[in-house]
Every structure is written in C-alpha cells, then in structure tokens.
Write a protein that holds these residues in place. Structure first.
Motif, PDB file in Angstrom:
ATOM      1  N   LEU A 197      27.397  75.530  15.199  1.00  0.00           N
ATOM      2  CA  LEU A 197      27.256  75.855  16.817  1.00  0.00           C
ATOM      3  C   LEU A 197      28.853  76.048  16.976  1.00  0.00           C
ATOM      4  CD1 LEU A 197      26.926  73.731  18.898  1.00  0.00           C
ATOM      5  CD2 LEU A 197      28.699  71.750  17.836  1.00  0.00           C
ATOM      6  N   ILE A 198      28.314  76.679  19.106  1.00  0.00           N
ATOM      7  CA  ILE A 198      29.898  76.843  20.005  1.00  0.00           C
ATOM      8  C   ILE A 198      29.761  76.246  20.295  1.00  0.00           C
ATOM      9  CG2 ILE A 198      30.409  79.316  20.849  1.00  0.00           C
ATOM     10  CD1 ILE A 198      29.290  81.017  18.495  1.00  0.00           C
ATOM     11  N   MET A 199      30.812  75.788  21.366  1.00  0.00           N
ATOM     12  CA  MET A 199      30.379  74.457  22.282  1.00  0.00           C
ATOM     13  C   MET A 199      31.600  75.936  23.298  1.00  0.00           C
ATOM     14  SD  MET A 199      30.664  71.239  21.093  1.00  0.00           S
ATOM     15  CE  MET A 199      30.564  69.840  23.055  1.00  0.00           C
ATOM     16  N   ASP A 219      19.213  79.730  13.737  1.00  0.00           N
ATOM     17  CA  ASP A 219      19.481  77.740  13.859  1.00  0.00           C
ATOM     18  C   ASP A 219      20.865  77.033  13.906  1.00  0.00           C
ATOM     19  OD1 ASP A 219      17.275  76.393  14.224  1.00  0.00           O
ATOM     20  OD2 ASP A 219      17.808  75.067  12.852  1.00  0.00           O
ATOM     21  N   GLY A 220      21.808  78.458  14.341  1.00  0.00           N
ATOM     22  CA  GLY A 220      23.226  77.897  14.955  1.00  0.00           C
ATOM     23  C   GLY A 220      22.235  78.059  16.712  1.00  0.00           C
ATOM     24  N   LEU A 221      23.552  76.583  16.818  1.00  0.00           N
ATOM     25  CA  LEU A 221      23.654  76.607  18.558  1.00  0.00           C
ATOM     26  C   LEU A 221      24.225  76.777  19.515  1.00  0.00           C
ATOM     27  CD1 LEU A 221      22.636  74.681  20.908  1.00  0.00           C
ATOM     28  CD2 LEU A 221      23.247  72.580  19.873  1.00  0.00           C
ATOM     29  N   PHE A 222      23.981  77.208  20.646  1.00  0.00           N
ATOM     30  CA  PHE A 222      25.118  77.851  21.179  1.00  0.00           C
ATOM     31  C   PHE A 222      24.946  76.788  22.595  1.00  0.00           C
ATOM     32  CE2 PHE A 222      25.852  79.772  25.560  1.00  0.00           C
ATOM     33  CZ  PHE A 222      27.449  80.423  25.420  1.00  0.00           C
ATOM     34  N   LEU A 223      26.059  75.938  22.940  1.00  0.00           N
ATOM     35  CA  LEU A 223      26.465  75.046  24.775  1.00  0.00           C
ATOM     36  C   LEU A 223      27.152  75.594  25.028  1.00  0.00           C
ATOM     37  CD1 LEU A 223      26.009  71.695  22.719  1.00  0.00           C
ATOM     38  CD2 LEU A 223      23.966  72.409  23.724  1.00  0.00           C
ATOM     39  N   ALA A 224      26.865  75.471  26.575  1.00  0.00           N
ATOM     40  CA  ALA A 224      28.153  76.372  27.572  1.00  0.00           C
ATOM     41  C   ALA A 224      27.973  75.520  28.339  1.00  0.00           C
ATOM     42  CB  ALA A 224      28.124  77.827  27.672  1.00  0.00           C
ATOM     43  N   PRO A 242      16.005  78.360  25.569  1.00  0.00           N
ATOM     44  CA  PRO A 242      16.506  78.714  26.795  1.00  0.00           C
ATOM     45  C   PRO A 242      16.602  77.276  26.980  1.00  0.00           C
ATOM     46  CG  PRO A 242      15.754  80.045  26.555  1.00  0.00           C
ATOM     47  CD  PRO A 242      14.953  80.042  25.034  1.00  0.00           C
ATOM     48  N   GLY A 243      17.881  76.498  27.341  1.00  0.00           N
ATOM     49  CA  GLY A 243      17.762  75.296  28.235  1.00  0.00           C
ATOM     50  C   GLY A 243      18.571  75.216  29.259  1.00  0.00           C
ATOM     51  N   VAL A 244      18.166  74.744  30.454  1.00  0.00           N
ATOM     52  CA  VAL A 244      20.035  74.557  31.768  1.00  0.00           C
ATOM     53  C   VAL A 244      19.143  73.580  32.110  1.00  0.00           C
ATOM     54  CG1 VAL A 244      20.333  76.026  33.268  1.00  0.00           C
ATOM     55  CG2 VAL A 244      19.169  76.987  31.921  1.00  0.00           C
ATOM     56  N   ASP A 245      20.228  72.803  32.523  1.00  0.00           N
ATOM     57  CA  ASP A 245      20.302  71.486  33.279  1.00  0.00           C
ATOM     58  C   ASP A 245      21.058  71.890  34.224  1.00  0.00           C
ATOM     59  OD1 ASP A 245      19.832  69.438  34.237  1.00  0.00           O
ATOM     60  OD2 ASP A 245      20.257  68.099  32.843  1.00  0.00           O
ATOM     61  N   VAL A 246      21.272  71.009  35.676  1.00  0.00           N
ATOM     62  CA  VAL A 246      22.257  70.803  36.491  1.00  0.00           C
ATOM     63  C   VAL A 246      23.027  69.500  37.100  1.00  0.00           C
ATOM     64  CG1 VAL A 246      23.145  71.944  38.699  1.00  0.00           C
ATOM     65  CG2 VAL A 246      21.186  73.442  37.467  1.00  0.00           C
ATOM     66  N   ASP A 247      24.208  69.316  37.136  1.00  0.00           N
ATOM     67  CA  ASP A 247      24.811  68.253  37.456  1.00  0.00           C
ATOM     68  C   ASP A 247      25.741  68.988  39.223  1.00  0.00           C
ATOM     69  OD1 ASP A 247      24.166  66.440  36.422  1.00  0.00           O
ATOM     70  OD2 ASP A 247      25.402  66.768  34.508  1.00  0.00           O
ATOM     71  N   ARG A 248      25.795  67.877  39.421  1.00  0.00           N
ATOM     72  CA  ARG A 248      26.730  68.275  41.233  1.00  0.00           C
ATOM     73  C   ARG A 248      27.643  67.020  41.646  1.00  0.00           C
ATOM     74  NH1 ARG A 248      23.338  70.383  46.647  1.00  0.00           N
ATOM     75  NH2 ARG A 248      23.808  72.028  45.081  1.00  0.00           N
ATOM     76  N   TYR A 249      28.908  67.707  40.563  1.00  0.00           N
ATOM     77  CA  TYR A 249      29.761  66.529  42.010  1.00  0.00           C
ATOM     78  C   TYR A 249      30.329  66.291  42.740  1.00  0.00           C
ATOM     79  CZ  TYR A 249      28.899  65.867  36.465  1.00  0.00           C
ATOM     80  OH  TYR A 249      28.671  66.356  35.033  1.00  0.00           O
ATOM     81  N   PHE A 264      31.083  70.692  42.895  1.00  0.00           N
ATOM     82  CA  PHE A 264      31.694  71.532  41.919  1.00  0.00           C
ATOM     83  C   PHE A 264      30.006  71.060  41.253  1.00  0.00           C
ATOM     84  CE2 PHE A 264      35.343  70.322  43.341  1.00  0.00           C
ATOM     85  CZ  PHE A 264      36.561  71.356  43.010  1.00  0.00           C
ATOM     86  N   GLN A 265      29.832  72.500  40.933  1.00  0.00           N
ATOM     87  CA  GLN A 265      28.867  72.207  40.468  1.00  0.00           C
ATOM     88  C   GLN A 265      28.299  72.708  39.089  1.00  0.00           C
ATOM     89  OE1 GLN A 265      25.636  75.494  41.291  1.00  0.00           O
ATOM     90  NE2 GLN A 265      23.899  74.424  41.650  1.00  0.00           N
ATOM     91  N   VAL A 266      28.000  72.018  38.157  1.00  0.00           N
ATOM     92  CA  VAL A 266      28.028  72.749  36.287  1.00  0.00           C
ATOM     93  C   VAL A 266      26.917  73.029  36.193  1.00  0.00           C
ATOM     94  CG1 VAL A 266      28.877  72.046  34.962  1.00  0.00           C
ATOM     95  CG2 VAL A 266      30.512  71.142  36.298  1.00  0.00           C
ATOM     96  N   ILE A 267      26.590  74.471  35.751  1.00  0.00           N
ATOM     97  CA  ILE A 267      25.384  74.569  34.851  1.00  0.00           C
ATOM     98  C   ILE A 267      25.665  74.318  33.064  1.00  0.00           C
ATOM     99  CG2 ILE A 267      23.616  76.145  34.767  1.00  0.00           C
ATOM    100  CD1 ILE A 267      24.950  78.079  36.949  1.00  0.00           C
ATOM    101  N   TYR A 268      25.107  73.946  32.712  1.00  0.00           N
ATOM    102  CA  TYR A 268      24.634  73.859  31.575  1.00  0.00           C
ATOM    103  C   TYR A 268      23.749  74.393  30.847  1.00  0.00           C
ATOM    104  CZ  TYR A 268      27.103  68.819  33.027  1.00  0.00           C
ATOM    105  OH  TYR A 268      27.990  68.740  33.447  1.00  0.00           O
ATOM    106  N   MET A 269      24.001  75.403  29.528  1.00  0.00           N
ATOM    107  CA  MET A 269      23.161  76.226  29.603  1.00  0.00           C
ATOM    108  C   MET A 269      23.103  75.677  27.748  1.00  0.00           C
ATOM    109  SD  MET A 269      23.545  79.787  30.974  1.00  0.00           S
ATOM    110  CE  MET A 269      25.936  79.729  29.881  1.00  0.00           C
ATOM    111  N   THR A 270      22.104  75.843  26.985  1.00  0.00           N
ATOM    112  CA  THR A 270      22.093  75.679  25.468  1.00  0.00           C
ATOM    113  C   THR A 270      20.676  77.022  25.294  1.00  0.00           C
ATOM    114  OG1 THR A 270      19.642  74.340  25.519  1.00  0.00           O
ATOM    115  CG2 THR A 270      21.980  72.860  25.891  1.00  0.00           C
ATOM    116  N   GLY A 271      20.957  76.885  23.516  1.00  0.00           N
ATOM    117  CA  GLY A 271      20.118  78.278  22.874  1.00  0.00           C
ATOM    118  C   GLY A 271      20.422  78.517  21.909  1.00  0.00           C
ATOM    119  N   TRP A 272      19.270  78.579  20.736  1.00  0.00           N
ATOM    120  CA  TRP A 272      19.329  78.824  19.411  1.00  0.00           C
ATOM    121  C   TRP A 272      19.813  80.424  19.226  1.00  0.00           C
ATOM    122  CZ3 TRP A 272      19.799  74.740  16.710  1.00  0.00           C
ATOM    123  CH2 TRP A 272      19.419  72.953  17.688  1.00  0.00           C
TER     124      TRP A 272
END
Length: 238
Positions: free
Chosen positions: A52-54, A79-84, A135-142, A199-207
């Motif tokens: 796993l890499i974060m 099959d390792g996971l990347f989270l950013a 690949p997956g993408v999600d967004v939060d706004r603070y 502050f916009q935070v983009i979350y990215m996931t990929g395997w």
C-alpha cells in the motif's frame, strides 16, 4: 488479517522525519516503523515491494505528477493499492480572484501567487496514464473562515503552501496586498465579518494490475439497453 506489520513513512523534510522518529520512540505499540527522507519524484523504493502507498496532500508539489504516480505503481506489489489526496484546482479560488483583480488594478498585470493545482477532470486521466487498474476519484470541499485575507496568507505561509513556481514575482507589494484584502472582503465577505476560504481535496485510488481483479467487458457486448432498463423500472418524469 494480522494487520500492518511494517510501515514506512517518507518526507522531504529532515526535521519532519526526525519529529516522527521522536514520536515513534515515545511509544512501544504499533507496527515496525521505518523512516525515509525522500522525494516523490525519485521514489527510493524497490519495484514490487509495497502492499500500500498513501500520499496525503503532498503530490501537488511535484513537477512531474504523472511520473511520480508511475513510480508509485512500480513500487507496489501486484494487487497493491495506491491512495492519494491532493489539493484540487478550486482550492483558494476566492484568493486567486481577489489577488488577480488587485494586481491588474495596482500593477497593470498579474504574476501567479499560488502554485498550479490539478483539476477534478484530470484525476481519472492521471490514474489511467500512470497505469493503475480500477481507478476511482472522489472530491470533498471544505470552507474555512478567517478574520481577514491577510490572516489567511499568514496561515498559508506557516503551512509552507505559498507559490513554488520559479518564474514568479518574489515580492507582493504592500498596496497590492492591502487591495487584495479589501477586494476579498468586498466580494466574498460574510455577514459575521469573516471571509471564506475554499479547499478542494481530490481523492484518487488505483490498483496495480493482478489477474484476480475485475476486468471491463468488451465494448459492444452489452445485452440490455438503457431503453429496456427505463421500461422495466419506469420513469418518474412526465
């Protein structure tokens, strides 16, 4: 099932890594810790070595974001996971607008005061370009409130989140700074006298690819149309 056995933490700052070491030495519980002073653009990790890499709000500082993400994929085991999590392009939009107007009025031109940031629409393409599967993408706004734009700028300086571009003006003139604060308050000020900062935070996931992962169907292989689905479930629209 047994949890995390070994954890590696990396940062470009020697002081930050030393602080982590001090905190870790004060506790005996938890996984085995390893600390590295390193750069995401020159990742000091062997290929196929990590499960796993974060990355938390650090990749926006890289000059070659796709290249850094490719190195992360190479370092992962199959099959390792990347989270950013990265700051997105809507971050500090109020400050960008106010500063741009103030510079045009006071200096007759503009110089970037903040580093460029990735857009949400680019995140999925970045993951695919780096070779990640699923690949997956999600967004939060603070929204954070400050007493003034000058207080916000001081906060950004304390976070070391000011402009990193080489081709920039290193000096923000006093009258331009005061004009920025006034414009910020005029355009975005709230009833309670504070100003909002987005502050916009983009979350990215990929395997990393592995034979056990789901595979997309071949284009044109669908057996049910959207029209059939609409007929089956009906429509609430007139």
């Amino acid at each position: 099932p047994g949890g995390i056995e070994k954890l590696t933490m990396m940062d470009m700052s020697v002081d930050m890594v030393n602080k982590w070491r001090e905190l870790e030495s004060a506790t005996d519980d938890g996984p085995e810790m390893n600390f590295i002073v390193g750069d995401e653009e020159y990742l000091p990790m062997k290929e196929n070595s990590q499960d796993l890499i974060m990355s938390c709000l650090g990749l926006h500082w890289t000059n070659d974001l796709p290249g850094a993400m490719i190195q992360c994929r190479l370092a992962l085991k199959p099959d390792g996971l990347f989270l950013a999590a990265i700051l997105g392009g809507e971050t500090l939009k109020e400050l960008r607008i106010a500063c741009t107007i103030a510079q045009m009025e006071r200096e007759g031109g503009i110089s970037p005061r903040m580093s460029p940031l990735a857009q949400v629409r680019d995140a999925g393409n970045l993951l695919s370009r780096a070779g990640f599967a699923l690949p997956g993408v999600d967004v939060d706004r603070y929204t954070v409130k400050y007493n003034s734009a000058l207080e916000l700028v001081e906060h950004l300086r304390a976070m070391a989140e000011t402009n990193a571009l080489f081709q920039r003006s290193h000096i923000l003139k006093r009258d331009t700074a005061l004009a920025t604060a006034a414009i910020y308050q005029s355009m975005f000020g709230l009833e309670d006298g504070t100003i909002p900062a987005t502050f916009q935070v983009i979350y990215m996931t990929g395997w990393k690819e592995h034979s056990s992962q789901q595979k997309p169907k071949r284009r044109g292989s669908a057996t049910v149309s959207f029209g059939d689905i609409r007929k089956q479930f009906g429509s609430n629209q007139d």
